[in-house]
Design an enzyme around this catalytic site. Sequence first.
Site, short mmCIF file in Angstrom:
data_model
loop_
_atom_site.label_atom_id
_atom_site.label_comp_id
_atom_site.label_asym_id
_atom_site.label_seq_id
_atom_site.Cartn_x
_atom_site.Cartn_y
_atom_site.Cartn_z
N GLY A 257 -14.49 0.40 -8.49
CA GLY A 257 -15.48 1.50 -8.46
C GLY A 257 -14.82 2.87 -8.44
N CYS A 371 -14.47 1.47 4.60
CA CYS A 371 -15.94 1.48 4.76
C CYS A 371 -16.25 0.93 6.15
CB CYS A 371 -16.63 0.68 3.65
SG CYS A 371 -15.99 -0.98 3.46
C1 LIG Z 1 -12.14 -2.22 -0.05
S1 LIG Z 1 -11.58 -3.16 -1.38
C2 LIG Z 1 -11.18 -1.90 -2.53
C3 LIG Z 1 -12.40 -1.36 -3.24
C4 LIG Z 1 -12.03 -0.53 -4.46
N1 LIG Z 1 -11.15 0.56 -4.14
C5 LIG Z 1 -13.25 0.00 -5.18
O1 LIG Z 1 -13.54 1.19 -5.10
O2 LIG Z 1 -13.91 -0.78 -5.87
C6 LIG Z 1 -10.00 -3.65 -0.82
C7 LIG Z 1 -9.12 -4.32 -1.86
O3 LIG Z 1 -7.82 -4.46 -1.28
C8 LIG Z 1 -7.23 -5.60 -1.84
N2 LIG Z 1 -6.08 -5.96 -0.98
C9 LIG Z 1 -6.09 -6.68 0.18
N3 LIG Z 1 -4.85 -6.80 0.66
C10 LIG Z 1 -4.03 -6.12 -0.19
C11 LIG Z 1 -2.63 -5.89 -0.23
N4 LIG Z 1 -1.84 -6.38 0.73
N5 LIG Z 1 -2.13 -5.18 -1.24
C12 LIG Z 1 -2.95 -4.69 -2.23
N6 LIG Z 1 -4.28 -4.89 -2.24
C13 LIG Z 1 -4.81 -5.59 -1.23
C14 LIG Z 1 -8.34 -6.61 -1.89
O4 LIG Z 1 -8.05 -7.61 -2.85
C15 LIG Z 1 -9.53 -5.72 -2.28
O5 LIG Z 1 -9.72 -5.78 -3.66
#
Ligand SMILES: C[S@@+](CC[C@H](N)C(=O)[O-])C[C@H]1O[C@@H](n2cnc3c(N)ncnc32)[C@H](O)[C@@H]1O
Length: 437
Positions: A257, A371
């Site tokens: 997003g 969030c």
């Molecule tokens: C809150 S979501 C991000 C939403 C995104 N920024 C958007 O606006 O659509 C968090 C993301 O962090 C990723 N994530 C979790 N652990 C991670 C890591 N150690 N390194 C990189 N990404 C990670 C997850 O797969 C997930 O897609």
Amino acid sequence: MAYDRVRFLVVQDFLEFKKKHYLPDTPPSQLKKDQDRRFYFHLLQGMVRHQRLLETEIQRRVNKPFHKLQGTVIGILTLGLYQLFFMDKIPVRASIYETVELATPFRLLPQKALINAVMRNLQRDLEKKYSYQVHPLPIRTSHQDWMVERWRQAYSNDDVQSICEANNTFEGITIRPVAPWNTQQLYQMLKEEKVLATPHPIVSQALIVENTSDLLISSVFIKGACYVQDASSQIFLELTQNLWKGFVLDVCAAPGGKAIQIQTAPHVTNLVVNDVSRKRLLQVCQNMQRLQRNPPVFVVSDGRFLPFAAKFDAILLDVPCSSSGTIRKNPHIKWIASESELLSQTTLQKQLLENAARFVKPEGVLVYATCSLEIEENEQQVQKFLEKNPDFIILPFATNTAILDSYRSFVTEKGCYKVIPSSSMMGFFAAVFLHKR
Ligand SMILES: C[S@@+](CC[C@H](N)C(=O)[O-])C[C@H]1O[C@@H](n2cnc3c(N)ncnc32)[C@H](O)[C@@H]1O
């Protein structure tokens, strides 16, 4: 068939939810009609959202200890009471009849009398103007005591009440237009396809769509004229739009997003879109294809061990978190088992911050976002990061005054961006760190 198939599936899945704390994303395949699929979600989400209140109300209407009631009977009654309290459009007699009849497919014929008695008892109370508002806040808004208590430590009483009440209102998803279309055109196009949208009360470009499934199959959506993004994220992107320039990295990018919006910022020369999950990164790819965007550079890596030799002008770190600001849309988060489970991502967040900081150019920015409503994931992370990294300072959100006037209330004393959930927005938190040298 004497019993209602949708209601039967709802009770079944509600019982599953109570065991596994998992809410399905898609309705059961047996439900073919759109109307049934919508009704299924409405009921299931409503029962999960109001679970504590409904169980309290069942408890006070049966004259045996609650734990002696069969789980399935509680499930059926939860559905029945939900309809009587919250679904004015279903005639009371129909709600009572359908609820009692559910005992048949669950092979609970001897329990019919009890189910009927509880339903009729509430019917009589409602006729006498009984209101569930008599209960204390955690019960009437269905939250766990410890969760409300946590928020009371961090927020004023009025804010806690607003948060709890907002968590039970979800009018629909929020969307934004994608250039070259504007909000007015988007509204018109949706109207032509009979997808009802209403203007967002705070964010002028945003629209609220009540019926998600109608939106997702509309040609407007498929051709990429809009995408789904909560108003609090839309404001965040407006407030940060001048920060995205040069060589930009989105560390936790999926489903994309924010990356999608950052990609169009006028001074971005290269965007690197990273996520630890290849599967989730594919969603970013699909979203970008739908919006007919040129693909950015995609990288699959763990943000704690980023594989880059170069440094970036701006890095977005939209970290995994408790998501407690999104309970409006994700009511299952209310029933997380414990405080430690709620805060299980804080160590990861700290490590992601520490590592991302190493890749920010001097004069560059690191933007941290969640969030979450929890101070351990927000203010405390910011504080700890600043203590450990004296070459970074907070760049207050208030510096961009032109945009800020209408959004000033979302900027904290310390210059962070913070939204608490309301009837039209999810909770959100962000801080911008500037690399001094
Ligand atoms: C809150 S979501 C991000 C939403 C995104 N920024 C958007 O606006 O659509 C968090 C993301 O962090 C990723 N994530 C979790 N652990 C991670 C890591 N150690 N390194 C990189 N990404 C990670 C997850 O797969 C997930 O897609």
